[in-house]
Design an enzyme around this catalytic site. Structure first.
Site, PDB file in Angstrom:
ATOM      1  N   GLN A   1      48.474  45.139  43.651  1.00 11.15           N
ATOM      2  CA  GLN A   1      47.307  44.623  43.882  1.00 11.15           C
ATOM      3  C   GLN A   1      46.150  45.395  43.369  1.00 11.15           C
ATOM      4  OE1 GLN A   1      46.749  43.666  47.958  1.00 11.15           O
ATOM      5  NE2 GLN A   1      44.535  42.395  47.524  1.00 11.15           N
TER       6      GLN A   1
ATOM      7  N   HIS B   1      43.356  36.932  46.377  1.00  6.26           N
ATOM      8  CA  HIS B   1      42.814  36.209  45.124  1.00  6.26           C
ATOM      9  C   HIS B   1      44.519  35.523  44.730  1.00  6.26           C
ATOM     10  CE1 HIS B   1      43.665  40.391  43.764  1.00  6.26           C
ATOM     11  NE2 HIS B   1      44.268  40.172  42.790  1.00  6.26           N
TER      12      HIS B   1
ATOM     13  N   HIS C   1      46.391  33.847  41.758  1.00  5.38           N
ATOM     14  CA  HIS C   1      46.435  33.551  40.308  1.00  5.38           C
ATOM     15  C   HIS C   1      47.123  32.443  40.073  1.00  5.38           C
ATOM     16  CE1 HIS C   1      46.021  38.113  39.106  1.00  5.38           C
ATOM     17  NE2 HIS C   1      46.447  38.221  40.253  1.00  5.38           N
TER      18      HIS C   1
HETATM   19  P1  AMP Z   1      45.909  41.737  41.016  1.00  3.25           P
HETATM   20  O1  AMP Z   1      46.729  42.760  40.045  1.00  3.25           O
HETATM   21  O2  AMP Z   1      46.741  40.680  41.477  1.00  3.25           O
HETATM   22  O3  AMP Z   1      45.120  42.647  42.204  1.00  3.25           O
HETATM   23  O4  AMP Z   1      44.945  41.064  39.842  1.00  3.25           O
HETATM   24  C1  AMP Z   1      43.305  41.542  39.633  1.00  3.25           C
HETATM   25  C2  AMP Z   1      43.108  40.745  38.432  1.00  3.25           C
HETATM   26  O5  AMP Z   1      41.728  40.543  38.371  1.00  3.25           O
HETATM   27  C3  AMP Z   1      43.589  41.187  37.200  1.00  3.25           C
HETATM   28  O6  AMP Z   1      44.307  40.085  36.435  1.00  3.25           O
HETATM   29  C4  AMP Z   1      42.248  41.637  36.564  1.00  3.25           C
HETATM   30  O7  AMP Z   1      42.351  41.131  35.003  1.00  3.25           O
HETATM   31  C5  AMP Z   1      41.444  40.611  37.021  1.00  3.25           C
HETATM   32  N1  AMP Z   1      39.847  41.055  37.021  1.00  3.25           N
HETATM   33  C6  AMP Z   1      39.449  42.301  37.436  1.00  3.25           C
HETATM   34  N2  AMP Z   1      38.033  42.320  36.959  1.00  3.25           N
HETATM   35  C7  AMP Z   1      37.686  41.325  36.788  1.00  3.25           C
HETATM   36  C8  AMP Z   1      36.528  40.427  36.624  1.00  3.25           C
HETATM   37  N3  AMP Z   1      35.368  41.369  36.669  1.00  3.25           N
HETATM   38  N4  AMP Z   1      36.524  39.157  36.222  1.00  3.25           N
HETATM   39  C9  AMP Z   1      37.501  38.447  36.130  1.00  3.25           C
HETATM   40  N5  AMP Z   1      38.609  39.084  36.443  1.00  3.25           N
HETATM   41  C10 AMP Z   1      38.972  40.334  36.826  1.00  3.25           C
END
Ligand code: AMP
Length: 120
Positions: free
Chosen positions: A98, A104, A106
């Site tokens: 994470q 969040h 996905h």
């Molecule tokens: P996780 O590893 O589940 O915490 O996923 C975080 C996700 O947030 C990743 O897929 C990133 O590519 C995405 N992410 C990070 N910063 C942004 C942003 N500013 N806008 C859209 N997605 C983002």
């Protein structure tokens, strides 16, 4: 662990950094992932300050939890993913990588998604 109001998704919710919005209602904001892992890759976040699924389900009022999960379904429906299919995933904590400490979900879609877990 305390919620960090300076996390990236908190900044998106406050409008301090932009996002490519896909859907919004009283319970969630959904936006396209900045680094998509599938042709459709959308993130759905609750509007309140919740770090993870465990934090959210322990602390959020029932109507907020219901509203959020209804919204996740609505996003998938609005994106037209019902027929071809999609995958939802929520990483929680270090073993799951994470990266952003605001809950969040996905939503991945747009091609055959392969096995449930990456092999490595
Ligand atoms: P996780 O590893 O589940 O915490 O996923 C975080 C996700 O947030 C990743 O897929 C990133 O590519 C995405 N992410 C990070 N910063 C942004 C942003 N500013 N806008 C859209 N997605 C983002």
């Amino acid at each position: 662990m305390a919620y960090d109001p300076e996390n990236t998704f908190a900044k998106i919710l406050r409008g301090e950094i932009p996002c490519n919005r896909a859907y919004e209602d009283d319970y969630c904001l959904a936006f396209h992932d900045i680094n998509p892992q599938a042709p459709t890759h959308v993130l759905v976040i609750p509007k309140g300050e919740y770090i993870s699924m465990a934090d959210f389900t322990a602390k959020a009022p029932p109507e907020v939890i219901t509203g959020f999960f209804r919204a996740v379904g609505a996003v998938a429906r609005d994106l037209g993913l019902e027929e071809s299919g999609y995958r939802i995933l929520a990483n929680s904590g270090p073993d799951a990588h994470q990266e952003v400490a605001h809950l969040h979900i996905h939503i991945f879609a747009g091609r055959p998604l392969g096995p449930m877990l990456m092999q490595n």
